[in-house]
Design a protein around this motif. Structure first.
Motif, short mmCIF file in Angstrom:
data_model
loop_
_atom_site.label_atom_id
_atom_site.label_comp_id
_atom_site.label_asym_id
_atom_site.label_seq_id
_atom_site.Cartn_x
_atom_site.Cartn_y
_atom_site.Cartn_z
N THR A 195 1.52 0.38 7.33
CA THR A 195 1.72 1.55 6.48
C THR A 195 2.02 2.73 7.40
O THR A 195 1.63 2.73 8.57
CB THR A 195 0.45 1.90 5.68
OG1 THR A 195 -0.58 2.30 6.61
CG2 THR A 195 -0.04 0.72 4.86
N GLU A 253 2.77 7.65 1.59
CA GLU A 253 2.54 6.39 2.30
C GLU A 253 3.62 5.38 1.93
O GLU A 253 3.88 5.13 0.76
CB GLU A 253 1.17 5.82 1.92
CG GLU A 253 0.84 4.50 2.59
CD GLU A 253 -0.56 4.01 2.24
OE1 GLU A 253 -1.04 4.31 1.14
OE2 GLU A 253 -1.16 3.31 3.08
N HIS A 300 -6.13 -3.84 4.89
CA HIS A 300 -6.31 -3.40 6.28
C HIS A 300 -6.35 -4.67 7.11
O HIS A 300 -7.39 -5.26 7.33
CB HIS A 300 -7.60 -2.59 6.46
CG HIS A 300 -7.49 -1.21 5.88
ND1 HIS A 300 -8.39 -0.22 6.12
CD2 HIS A 300 -6.56 -0.64 5.07
CE1 HIS A 300 -8.03 0.88 5.48
NE2 HIS A 300 -6.92 0.64 4.82
N HIS A 357 -1.97 1.47 9.23
CA HIS A 357 -2.70 0.24 9.56
C HIS A 357 -1.84 -0.97 9.22
O HIS A 357 -0.88 -0.86 8.46
CB HIS A 357 -4.01 0.19 8.77
CG HIS A 357 -3.83 0.41 7.29
ND1 HIS A 357 -3.54 -0.60 6.43
CD2 HIS A 357 -3.89 1.54 6.54
CE1 HIS A 357 -3.43 -0.11 5.19
NE2 HIS A 357 -3.62 1.20 5.23
N GLU A 370 1.39 6.72 6.83
CA GLU A 370 0.82 7.58 5.81
C GLU A 370 0.28 8.91 6.33
O GLU A 370 -0.92 9.14 6.35
CB GLU A 370 -0.28 6.84 5.03
CG GLU A 370 -1.28 6.06 5.88
CD GLU A 370 -2.34 5.34 5.02
OE1 GLU A 370 -2.83 5.95 4.07
OE2 GLU A 370 -2.64 4.18 5.30
N ASP A 387 0.87 -1.18 0.00
CA ASP A 387 0.00 0.00 0.00
C ASP A 387 0.91 1.24 0.00
O ASP A 387 1.52 1.54 1.03
CB ASP A 387 -0.89 -0.05 1.25
CG ASP A 387 -1.98 1.00 1.25
OD1 ASP A 387 -2.05 1.80 0.31
OD2 ASP A 387 -2.76 1.03 2.23
#
Ligand SMILES: [Mn+2]
Length: 373
Positions: free
Chosen positions: A331, A350, A311, A304, A333, A240
């Motif tokens: 992550t 991120e 997630h 997260h 971000e 991500d």
């Protein structure tokens, strides 16, 4: 084909943990836990019946011939009543006293994929054979929140490929191109290696002030900023990444970028096992404040957990986020969303990290200076 190393490592964890919680685990697909343990997502309906010794599959006749390598035993159904018959036989013959299934309270979505009609059916079947049906939530939490070495390696690879995809797509971001066109290019590249972790976000101009924008037919205009939030699910691990770009250099863009970048760097510098998610979140907010920005412009948490789901299970890097454990990944971000400016805009960066004991491994980093396309 044989099972990939990531899936094998996950099965090793299941073997080690399952008897602490129950005798068997029933997973009704679609459910990310099915993909986690079986190693594949099917088009059709399927059930995995998992014990310490083996993984038994109940699969439809259209998919039966490709599934033998994924299960120790495969049972094929043609009609609905075949499924009930096969399931009854497994529940009664595998000497189970406690069966785990994926129903839980509303906050434990990682263990809540069982449809209501299936819950009712499992409840009556288990009652019939005097077996206890219990929530798999605590088991799944322990199973999936700590990652195996193979999962961590897969995430590292997933991030590397995501960065390659971004650098392949960057040259086509030019004034006149639409958000949807860039998103289509991202999809094309993602499917070459795996699949998207989530629907990619491509935001131009005012749309960058939205945290969760969805790509539109808007064309990029000279002077506007861009952010792309994209992730790849590769060998069962979701990356991500968010990158921010400008079409022309302006002080306001560079200042905000530098503040967000500093907030991210400071948080990552302090990330290690034992510190709390809230601590890292506050470091990021304080850094934004030091750079002269209202931390309320940073409207979400700092990060997260990552895993088979983008997630995934783990602490939030945000308000009330608890202690971070080793071999977990997140992550980071931070962002600033200028929703009250005219025109509105925003910046988010991120990157993905792995908590490893007294330090953290950073898998990616955005450029030191705001990139211009
Ligand atoms: Mn994210």
């Amino acid at each position: 084909m044989s099972l990939d190393e990531v899936t094998l490592s996950r099965r090793g964890r299941v073997k080690k943990l399952i008897n602490k919680y129950g005798d068997a685990w029933i997973i009704i697909s679609p459910d990310p836990n099915y993909e986690y343990i079986v190693g594949i997502q099917l088009h059709g309906f399927s059930i995995a019946f998992v014990t310490k010794e083996k993984i038994i599959g109940i699969v439809g006749s259209l998919e039966a011939d490709m599934m033998s390598e994924y299960f120790d035993e495969v049972h094929v159904f043609k009609q609905f009543h075949d499924i009930i018959y096969l399931l009854s036989k497994l529940i009664s013959s595998e000497k189970c006293k406690k069966i785990l299934a994926n129903f839980a309270s509303i906050r434990k979505i990682y263990a809540s994929k069982l449809p209501l009609h299936w819950y009712k059916l499992l409840e009556s079947l288990t009652r019939l054979y005097d077996v206890e049906l219990i929530s798999a939530a605590d088991f799944i939490f322990e199973l999936r929140s700590i990652k195996t070495e193979e999962e961590l390696k897969a995430l590292d690879d997933s991030v590397k490929i995501t960065l390659d995809i971004l650098s392949e797509v960057e040259p086509i971001i030019k004034p006149g191109v639409t958000e949807r066109f860039i998103a289509a290019k991202l999809y094309e590249k993602l499917y070459e290696y795996g699949e998207p972790s989530f629907k990619p976000i491509v935001a131009f101009g005012e749309h960058t002030s939205r945290e969760h924008h969805l790509p539109t037919d808007k064309k990029l205009r000279q002077g506007e900023v861009i952010y792309i939030d994209v992730g790849l699910k590769y060998r069962g691990m979701c990356s991500d990444i968010t990158r921010f770009y400008v079409t022309e250099k302006r002080k306001e863009y560079a200042d905000a970028y530098n503040a967000v970048k500093a907030a991210q760097d400071e948080a990552i510098k302090n990330a290690k096992a034992g510190v709390t998610g809230e601590f890292l979140y506050n470091i990021a907010r304080d850094t934004l404040t030091k750079h002269g920005y209202d931390p309320e412009l940073f409207t979400h948490s700092l990060g997260h957990a990552l895993g088979i789901e983008v997630h995934d299970i783990g602490e939030r890097l945000g308000k009330k986020g608890g202690k971070l454990l080793s071999n977990t990944c997140f992550t980071v971000e931070p962002a600033l969303y200028f929703k009250k400016l005219e025109p509105k805009w925003g910046v988010r960066l991120e990157d993905d990290i792995i908590i490893l004991g007294n330090a953290c491994k950073r898998l990616s980093a955005s450029p030191e200076e705001v990139p211009q396309i």
